[in-house]
Design a protein around this motif. Structure first.
Motif, PDB file in Angstrom:
ATOM      1  N   GLU A  46       0.800  -1.170  -0.051  1.00 36.92           N
ATOM      2  CA  GLU A  46      -0.010  -0.139  -0.001  1.00 36.92           C
ATOM      3  C   GLU A  46       0.935   1.215   0.206  1.00 36.92           C
ATOM      4  O   GLU A  46       0.440   2.201  -0.625  1.00 36.92           O
ATOM      5  CB  GLU A  46      -0.927   0.063   1.099  1.00 36.92           C
ATOM      6  CG  GLU A  46      -2.129  -1.042   1.194  1.00 36.92           C
ATOM      7  CD  GLU A  46      -3.134  -0.716   2.391  1.00 36.92           C
ATOM      8  OE1 GLU A  46      -2.430  -0.518   3.554  1.00 36.92           O
ATOM      9  OE2 GLU A  46      -4.139  -0.689   2.264  1.00 36.92           O
ATOM     10  N   GLU A  47       1.809   1.329   0.544  1.00 38.83           N
ATOM     11  CA  GLU A  47       2.948   2.285   0.850  1.00 38.83           C
ATOM     12  C   GLU A  47       3.229   2.822  -0.584  1.00 38.83           C
ATOM     13  O   GLU A  47       3.449   4.139  -0.959  1.00 38.83           O
ATOM     14  CB  GLU A  47       3.908   2.136   1.584  1.00 38.83           C
ATOM     15  CG  GLU A  47       3.825   1.968   3.077  1.00 38.83           C
ATOM     16  CD  GLU A  47       3.329   0.592   3.805  1.00 38.83           C
ATOM     17  OE1 GLU A  47       3.002  -0.021   2.849  1.00 38.83           O
ATOM     18  OE2 GLU A  47       3.358   0.657   4.915  1.00 38.83           O
ATOM     19  N   ASP A  48       3.592   1.919  -1.475  1.00 38.64           N
ATOM     20  CA  ASP A  48       4.011   2.182  -2.887  1.00 38.64           C
ATOM     21  C   ASP A  48       2.855   2.996  -3.503  1.00 38.64           C
ATOM     22  O   ASP A  48       3.242   4.016  -4.136  1.00 38.64           O
ATOM     23  CB  ASP A  48       4.148   0.917  -3.694  1.00 38.64           C
ATOM     24  CG  ASP A  48       5.238   0.238  -3.109  1.00 38.64           C
ATOM     25  OD1 ASP A  48       6.277   0.878  -2.765  1.00 38.64           O
ATOM     26  OD2 ASP A  48       5.666  -0.871  -3.957  1.00 38.64           O
ATOM     27  N   ILE A  49       1.632   3.033  -3.185  1.00 42.17           N
ATOM     28  CA  ILE A  49       0.491   3.472  -4.001  1.00 42.17           C
ATOM     29  C   ILE A  49       0.636   4.938  -3.367  1.00 42.17           C
ATOM     30  O   ILE A  49       0.439   5.697  -4.193  1.00 42.17           O
ATOM     31  CB  ILE A  49      -0.879   2.860  -3.744  1.00 42.17           C
ATOM     32  CG1 ILE A  49      -0.539   1.352  -4.092  1.00 42.17           C
ATOM     33  CG2 ILE A  49      -1.811   3.499  -4.482  1.00 42.17           C
ATOM     34  CD1 ILE A  49      -1.914   0.462  -3.836  1.00 42.17           C
ATOM     35  N   PHE A  50       0.585   5.157  -2.187  1.00 46.62           N
ATOM     36  CA  PHE A  50       0.419   6.527  -1.554  1.00 46.62           C
ATOM     37  C   PHE A  50       1.644   7.304  -2.045  1.00 46.62           C
ATOM     38  O   PHE A  50       1.544   8.551  -2.297  1.00 46.62           O
ATOM     39  CB  PHE A  50       0.593   6.352   0.008  1.00 46.62           C
ATOM     40  CG  PHE A  50      -0.763   5.959   0.807  1.00 46.62           C
ATOM     41  CD1 PHE A  50      -1.758   7.160   0.807  1.00 46.62           C
ATOM     42  CD2 PHE A  50      -1.078   4.827   1.074  1.00 46.62           C
ATOM     43  CE1 PHE A  50      -2.736   6.720   1.568  1.00 46.62           C
ATOM     44  CE2 PHE A  50      -2.275   4.171   1.591  1.00 46.62           C
ATOM     45  CZ  PHE A  50      -3.365   5.384   1.720  1.00 46.62           C
ATOM     46  N   LEU A  51       2.890   6.676  -2.222  1.00 47.01           N
ATOM     47  CA  LEU A  51       4.276   7.327  -2.755  1.00 47.01           C
ATOM     48  C   LEU A  51       3.923   7.730  -4.466  1.00 47.01           C
ATOM     49  O   LEU A  51       4.011   9.016  -4.585  1.00 47.01           O
ATOM     50  CB  LEU A  51       5.097   6.411  -2.867  1.00 47.01           C
ATOM     51  CG  LEU A  51       6.661   6.976  -2.636  1.00 47.01           C
ATOM     52  CD1 LEU A  51       6.789   7.698  -1.235  1.00 47.01           C
ATOM     53  CD2 LEU A  51       7.538   5.900  -2.561  1.00 47.01           C
ATOM     54  N   TYR A  52       3.253   6.831  -5.077  1.00 51.25           N
ATOM     55  CA  TYR A  52       2.912   7.446  -6.390  1.00 51.25           C
ATOM     56  C   TYR A  52       1.991   8.527  -6.298  1.00 51.25           C
ATOM     57  O   TYR A  52       2.008   9.490  -7.333  1.00 51.25           O
ATOM     58  CB  TYR A  52       2.219   5.871  -7.196  1.00 51.25           C
ATOM     59  CG  TYR A  52       3.175   4.911  -7.609  1.00 51.25           C
ATOM     60  CD1 TYR A  52       4.291   5.255  -8.292  1.00 51.25           C
ATOM     61  CD2 TYR A  52       2.369   3.612  -7.453  1.00 51.25           C
ATOM     62  CE1 TYR A  52       4.986   4.014  -8.796  1.00 51.25           C
ATOM     63  CE2 TYR A  52       3.206   2.466  -7.719  1.00 51.25           C
ATOM     64  CZ  TYR A  52       4.617   2.627  -8.575  1.00 51.25           C
ATOM     65  OH  TYR A  52       5.386   1.690  -8.918  1.00 51.25           O
TER      66      TYR A  52
END
Ligand code: TTP
Ligand code: MN
Ligand code: MN
Ligand code: MN
Length: 375
Positions: free
Chosen positions: A356-362
């Motif tokens: 999920e962290e990747d998505i927030f980062l994007y």
């Protein structure tokens, strides 16, 4: 101007920093009132108005303490004139005449009753109302009414399905599913999503994600799991939908539908519960009181591991949080977010995520833990 999502997030962080003990009662009074008006608007087909009330209720929910004055209200984002007026009324008089009037309306009461039936949406409820039907008894006794299998099950188990599901019951169901899944496919990963992942203590159903670290191994697993549970008498209703991601869906499609395309089953489990004999309920000798099971709505969703972070984000909710996040990514980032993927419309490519962290980062957002997504 800044998007509501950004406004909301920075403002929310400020509030959290100044957090004080929360008075629960009045806060719920205000939120319930706004939610009533939101429902009423949606029953009348006014989705825009309905959303405005949902937004206002969501702003109240993220406040660190109860609103007490109208001045505080004026400093909040996301409050329309109508919502303000209603909140002001309640702050001053303790109740809102408009809300009272709505809850007394026969149409409002009937629509609420009917849309609370599993498998019954706004259209069907409205049609039944127009046909003069008013109660569950009317539906059960009607000769000419054509109910789907889903609606039949929903009507049959109405009382159980409208009782809250506890965290303990949700954990029990997740464990049942995990055990059976492991018997067919060791290493299957089972995750409790929905409101329970956001830390809620009760919910209206149990949302379960099913995946496997090896892409493709998850295919076909759900029908085996359901079949096994069914042979144990644990399934009251199920409706298996196969994965339709590749034939019915492209990530850049303009479709606004929130439905996703995973292999899934929206089912009803028959959950064993402690018999009521011996406790307070035993004074009541109706056959109901000795019933040792409870019907529980369970959503089972199968996702390939490559889409799992998106499915997890999408199925954790809340619905309002998802709606705001998708709107933000579309308007501010020109990216289309759904439960399968994030699609960058400028670069014209799908962005892969491992968590999920990747998505927030994007999306250029700070990570928000599930407990902060209750808006
Ligand atoms: P719900 O189970 O409806 O809501 P909830 O778990 O937040 O609250 P409750 O306690 O009332 O059950 O939905 C959970 C999330 O699942 C929600 O964010 C929307 C998402 N969802 C999809 O992503 N796709 C779908 O097809 C459906 C039906 C739901
Ligand atoms: Mn749920
Ligand atoms: Mn719900
Ligand atoms: Mn659900």
């Amino acid at each position: 101007g800044r998007s509501p999502m950004l406004l909301h997030i920075s403002w929310f962080t400020e509030c959290m920093a100044a957090r004080e003990p929360v008075k629960i009662e009045p806060r719920h009074l205000l939120e319930d009132a706004l939610e009533t008006l939101s429902k009423e608007a949606s029953f009348c087909g006014s989705d825009g108005r309905s959303l405005a009330f949902i937004r206002a209720a969501s702003v109240l929910r993220s406040l660190p303490s109860t609103l007490t004055t109208i001045e505080e209200l004026n400093r909040l984002p996301g409050f329309g004139e109508h919502s303000k007026r209603v909140v002001q009324e309640i702050l001053e008089d303790g109740f809102s005449a408009e809300v009272e009037r709505v809850t007394q309306k026969e149409k409002y009461q009937t629509m609420k009753l009917f849309t609370n039936i599993f498998g019954v949406g706004m259209k069907t409820a409205n049609r039944w109302y127009q046909e003069g039907l008013r109660s569950l008894g009317d539906l059960r006794n009607s000769q000419k009414l054509k109910l789907s299998k889903q609606q039949e099950a929903g009507l049959q188990h109405y009382e159980d399905l409208n009782m809250p599901v506890s965290r303990a019951e949700a954990d029990l169901i997740a464990k049942m599913v995990e055990e059976v899944a492991h018997s067919f496919l060791p290493g299957t990963i089972i995750t409790l999503a929905g409101g329970f992942r956001r830390g809620k203590l009760s919910g209206h159903d149990v949302d379960i994600l099913i995946t496997h670290a090896q892409e493709g191994r998850e295919e076909g697993l759900l029908s085996k799991v359901i079949g096994q549970l069914q042979s144990q008498g644990l399934i009251l209703y199920h409706d298996l939908k196969r994965n339709s991601y590749h034939d019915a869906f492209s990530p850049d499609s303009k479709s606004t539908s929130n439905m996703d395309h995973f292999e899934r089953s929206f089912s009803i489990f028959r959950l064993k519960v402690a018999s009521h004999i011996g406790d307070i309920g035993a004074r009541d000798h109706s056959p109901e009181s000795s019933k040792d099971w409870k019907a529980v709505r369970v959503d089972l969703v199968v996702t390939p591991i490559s889409q799992y972070p998106y499915a997890l984000l999408g199925w954790t909710g809340s619905k309002h949080f998802e709606r705001e996040l998708r709107r933000f990514s579309c308007n501010e980032k020109k990216m289309v977010l759904n439960s399968h993927a994030l699609y960058d419309t400028v670069e014209q490519k799908i962005l892969a995520a491992t968590c999920e962290e990747d998505i927030f980062l994007y999306l250029g957002l700070e990570y928000m833990p599930p407990s902060d997504r209750n808006a």
